[in-house]
Write an enzyme that holds these catalytic residues in place. Structure first.
Site: not given
Lengths: 372, 697
Positions: B323, B347, B362
């Protein structure tokens, strides 16, 4: 005239000087001392131990010279067969009980006596014996006398070659042949013998030890084995050549100081002299040696009898043979043989026999008045 | 009477003839001497000199390496070693056992010695048998030494690294020149040199550190022993140049301590200059025993260790960035105009490519928690690290534009000035075709959007990207060298700073704000706090911007939960954190990698904070008073942040590479407590000298 040449040398001989009262000859003494001093100077700058050792040996040798000069020549006549016998006996003893050094037996180590090489004694014994043998013979010698003389020479020479010590053997033989030359053997015979020697050369070559053959081969091509057999001859010629005209200075010879030159104290000392004092030093030394030879021969010619003449002449030529063989060997003209440079190389027995020889020559000269 | 007279006359003739023959023989000898001593004197003179004179090279002193405070990183220590000239030893075993009577020689040393002599080497070069002799040993060898031919006590300069394992991966080290080097090295230049730089600065600046070889003549004896040094024709060596690095040894030490026992890497940069302040790869190793020559057994242990201490993770290790790559993707999206700061998505924790069944999840997804992050704009996507947002964004940007944009940050290239580093992988269509023989799939782009999949970066590259963000788009070439005593010829000068094209001024500020949220946004409720806030942000006294990352090492099967407990330690995620601070005026930018550490926020972020604390807190502490020092030249400083880099040069002239601020001369003493760096600008020996500044700004 050839004879005039010898006469040209100064002649204190006729008049009695103070030195001759102690049976010494001034010129010969001076020349001998000069050579000794020259050698000592070189030793002094090389190594203290050998310097003082040489001083001691030379003192002993010079005392022996004085003593030998004191002895009446007729004593020598009577001692001659004994000395010869003893020396042959010692040579036999060497082969039986001798000390081995560098692969050959040359030394005798008797309790209470310093180590010595009996072969050195023969350098006096043979001229002595030959002079004794010829002193009452008809001259010029006949074939029989010649054969006896050659026999006298051959016995010790063969014993020495057995050690094996070819170099000394050749020089000992030379000391005898010198007497034969002086006794008046016809030149024709000598030429014949020489021719015979040349013809026999291949046979002699075959009879040499491998290492002896190798030395002779090395002489002609030292670069073949520069780190082995050729090493000493390469380094000695390098030392001499690098000395130039005036040398690098006494004690400054790099070849010798840094040990590139082997045996610099002993057999190869002329290379040290050549390196450190240059051609000038070598020339001086050679002149001194010629003076000794000339004076010695001159004293021989003045000897009152045949024994004295032959003995003195033989001893002086022996001396010269040593000088020549040593120098020629070091500068690479003849194979390397173990011969010291007389009066200069470090070593006792050799100096002793040479100085005794000089003493005998002086004895012969200074005891003349007794006559015949 | 007549008879006697005749005989005497005959004898006289004979004697005269014999004498003349003798004289002729002697003349022959003299002719030989004339030939040798006069005609061939030159030849033999040369030969005699060749015998005794040896030209020995004089090795130059290797240049010293300092950190920015003048702390020695690489020193030269004179030592004495026992060495043998093998060519001059008749019987090696006998000589060694003889020596064994005088000093202790271990079997290992003998084995090592035997190994060295087996290898091809320069003839007549002394080969070390026992390195670093004690005084006592030297004395004993000197007493007995004359007995041995070819045995020598040789002085040499041994490189010494005071920081040992702490700085080894930054500074590098030297090693003994071996046969492979001999083939490639300049034989003359290196004729006296026994060591050559390997790794790091030592290798990179070898040409400058090495110096210039000198030579002198020595006289040797027949055994090859040096008898005398000859003063003629001596050419003194020229020492190598001393180098000062940007490296801050205090920070380096702190960074090491922060990693502790964990495997990982830290690279810290000064955003203004691009100077590398710290470069840590843990575990390191102590290079000092290598230089003396460690037994092969020990070396094998090090080389075979699963922790790979010899491997420089910071510059050579390549890992998926995870990330930490998202800020770059965000900027790419802004540049391409496919998103803005306002746009939101929902999301749900899951993402599917159109027409495909594969689910991309995720990071917060678990079988029992499938809610996702809710309504997410770009800012939240960053501080919450929303995968789904970036899956979408990345696919909109496309691999080509993304790659092109990311390249500006230094990904996919070894862009540091003087650090040998890996290029990593910035995947493109053509790269994949070439390397894998496969076409690029949209799924690859999805993975790349969150720094997974094919992309690989080094800690140095990630630190560089953090620095570029800290600089609001200005790329400065990372570098270790701060200054040198003289011009370093043959080295590239630093590239001029470059502005990253695309994002607007506002985009950069917003990105920095978002990254500040990662650290500082807290107490906002479920799924509203910055990912690293809980771990480092709650009591932080200054503004830090950061981004966490957890790089997957193994593929996790669809629908399966990643369970750290079940995974082998070596298969756990790599923990990443990039950060810079203070956010509005960055002084330090860094990347932290903890191999198989797990979560970036929980594991790597605290390490990053510890490092930044160590760098900034002393500066804040001394900020109120402008650091007057009794001995220092009173010189007003605008801010403690303007701390000049130290200069510890003997010569007056120095070259400062890059945009580092010009150091102010100071006369303060050298040895000072390290705790308060601001008070103690290291001294400048050549304070009066001219200083050449190579500023690139």
């Amino acid at each position: 005239m050839a004879s005039d040449f010898v006469r040209q040398f100064p002649l204190p001989g006729g008049s009695r000087t103070r030195l001759s009262e102690v049976h010494l000859d001034a010129l010969l003494c001076i020349a001998v001392l000069a050579v000794i001093v020259l050698g000592l100077v070189v030793h002094h700058y090389r190594d203290d131990d050998t310097f003082y050792g040489q001083m001691l040996r030379m003192s002993v040798g010079l005392s022996a010279l004085v003593a030998a000069a004191w002895v009446q020549p007729r004593q020598y006549v009577s001692w001659a067969p004994v000395v010869y016998g003893v020396s042959v006996g010692l040579l036999i003893l060497v082969l039986l009980i001798g000390t081995t050094a560098k692969g050959s037996q040359r030394w005798i180590d008797l309790p209470g006596l310093p180590q010595f090489q009996p072969s050195e004694l023969t350098k006096i014994a043979i001229p002595l014996m030959l002079a004794w043998y010829f002193h009452d013979r008809r001259l010029p010698p006949g074939l029989g006398d010649m054969l006896v003389a050659l026999g006298i020479i051959a016995v010790p020479v063969i014993l020495i070659v057995q050690q094996p010590d070819l170099g000394t053997g050749v020089l000992v033989a030379a000391s005898g042949l010198a007497v034969i030359v002086l006794v008046g053997v016809s030149w024709r015979w000598m030429a014949g013998a020489l021719a015979l020697g040349v013809a026999a050369a291949p046979i002699l070559w075959m009879s040499l030890h491998d290492y002896q053959q190798e030395r002779i081969r090395t002489l002609f091509n030292p670069e073949k084995d520069p780190l082995g057999a050729g090493w000493s001859i390469i380094q000695s010629t390098t030392a001499i050549g690098s000395g130039g005209l005036l040398g690098k200075g006494v004690g400054e010879g790099t070849q010798s100081r840094l040990d590139f030159l082997p045996e610099g104290d002993t057999d190869f000392i002329i290379a040290v002299i050549g390196e450190e004092t240059g051609f000038v030093g070598v020339l001086l030394l050679v002149i001194l040696y010629l003076v000794i030879l000339a004076r010695g021969l001159r004293l021989a010619t003045l000897a009152p009898n045949r024994f004295g003449r032959l003995l003195a002449g033989g001893l002086m030529l022996t001396f010269f043979a040593h000088v020549f063989v040593n120098i020629a060997m070091v500068c690479g003209l003849i194979p390397v043989v173990g011969v010291p440079l007389p009066l200069v190389s470090y070593g006792g027995t050799s100096a002793l026999s040479i100085l005794i020889g000089c003493g005998i020559v002086m004895s012969i000269h200074t005891h003349r008045t007794g006559r015949r | 009477m007549e008879d006697h007279e005749l005989e005497q006359r005959a004898f006289l003739t004979r004697a005269t003839v014999v004498f003349l023959m003798a004289a002729v023989l002697m003349l022959g000898l003299l002719a030989r001497f004339v030939d040798l001593q006069m005609f061939k004197h030159d030849i033999y003179s040369t030969r005699s000199d060749e015998n005794r004179i040896l030209v020995q090279p004089l090795a130059p002193d290797r240049g010293l390496i300092y950190d920015r405070w003048g702390v020695l990183l690489a020193d030269n220590r004179p030592i004495l070693s026992l060495a043998m000239v093998v060519e001059r030893v008749a019987d090696l075993d006998e000589a060694i056992s003889d020596l064994g009577w005088s000093i202790d020689i271990s079997d290992a040393e003998i084995a090592e010695f035997k190994r060295r002599i087996e290898r091809p080497r320069r003839p007549y070069e002394p080969v070390a048998l026992k390195v670093n002799l004690s005084d006592d040993e030297v004395a004993r060898i000197r007493v007995d030494g004359h007995r041995w031919s070819g045995v020598e006590v040789v002085p040499e300069n041994l490189r010494y690294y005071p920081l040992a394992s702490l700085a080894v991966h930054a500074v590098g080290s030297v090693r003994r020149i071996d046969e492979d080097d001999l083939a490639s090295l300049d034989a003359v230049r290196y004729s006296g040199t026994k060591f050559i730089g390997r790794f790091g600065v030592e290798e990179f600046y070898e040409r400058s550190l090495h110096g210039k070889v000198g030579h002198h003549q020595v006289e040797i004896d027949v055994r090859g022993r040096v008898v005398e040094y000859l003063p003629e024709n001596k050419v003194l060596p020229v020492a190598g140049q001393n180098l000062t690095l940007h490296l801050d040894s205090r920070l380096q030490t702190a960074a090491y301590a922060a990693l502790g026992e964990r495997r990982g890497a830290i690279v810290a940069l000064d955003p203004r200059s691009g100077g590398i302040l710290a470069l840590v790869s843990n575990p390191g190793y102590d290079p000092n025993p290598f230089i003396a020559g460690i037994p092969q057994e020990e070396y094998r242990l090090l080389a075979a260790s699963p922790d790979a201490p010899l491997f420089n993770r910071a510059t050579r290790g390549t890992y998926p960035p995870g990330s930490t790559f998202k800020p770059i993707v965000a900027l790419a999206g802004l540049s391409e105009g496919v998103t803005d700061w306002e746009r939101t998505i929902i999301d749900t924790g899951e993402f599917r490519l159109p027409g495909q069944s594969r689910v991309y999840r995720d990071w917060s997804w678990t079988p029992t928690n499938t809610g996702g992050q809710g309504v997410v704009n770009l800012r939240k996507a960053i501080y919450r690290s929303s995968n789904v947002y970036f899956y979408q964004l990345g696919t909109r940007v496309g691999v080509d534009a993304l790659g092109e944009f990311a390249f500006q940050f230094g990904f996919g290239a070894a862009s540091a000035l003087d650090v040998e580093s890996a290029e990593g992988v910035l995947p493109t269509r053509t790269w994949k075709k070439g390397a894998r023989g496969e076409d690029w799939f949209l799924g690859d782009t999805v993975n790349m959007s969150i720094g997974q999949g094919l992309m690989l970066v080094t800690p140095l590259q990630l630190a560089t990207s953090a620095m570029v963000i800290a600089n609001r788009g200005r790329w400065v070439q990372p570098r270790l060298l701060l200054s040198s005593d003289a011009v370093l010829s043959g080295f590239d000068t630093p590239l001029p700073p470059v502005r990253v094209q695309g994002p607007t001024e506002q985009d950069w500020e917003m990105l920095v704000n978002s990254m500040e949220d990662v650290v500082h946004r807290g107490n906002q409720g479920f799924r509203e706090n910055g990912t690293a806030w809980w771990y480092i942000g709650r009591d932080l006294g200054y503004r830090m911007a950061g981004k966490s990352g957890s790089a997957q090492v193994v593929e996790i099967a669809q629908g399966e939960e990643y369970d750290e407990e079940e995974l082998d330690e070596r298969q756990r995620k790599h923990a990443w954190f990039i950060a810079f601070a203070p956010a509005d005026d960055p002084r330090i930018a860094l990347s932290v990698l903890v191999e198989n550490g797990g979560g970036g926020s929980s594991v790597a972020a605290p390490v990053a904070r510890e490092v930044i604390d160590a760098y900034l807190l002393p500066r804040f502490a001394s900020a109120p008073q402008p650091a007057p020092s009794a001995s220092s030249v009173a010189r007003p400083r605008s801010s403690p942040m303007e701390q000049p880099p130290p200069v510890a040069s003997a010569s007056g002239t120095r070259l400062i590479h890059g945009s580092a601020p010009q150091p102010a001369p100071s006369a303060s003493s050298v040895a000072r407590p390290r705790s308060s760096p601001m008070e103690q600008p290291p001294p400048v020996a050549g304070a009066s000298g001219t200083r050449l500044i190579h500023a690139r700004l």
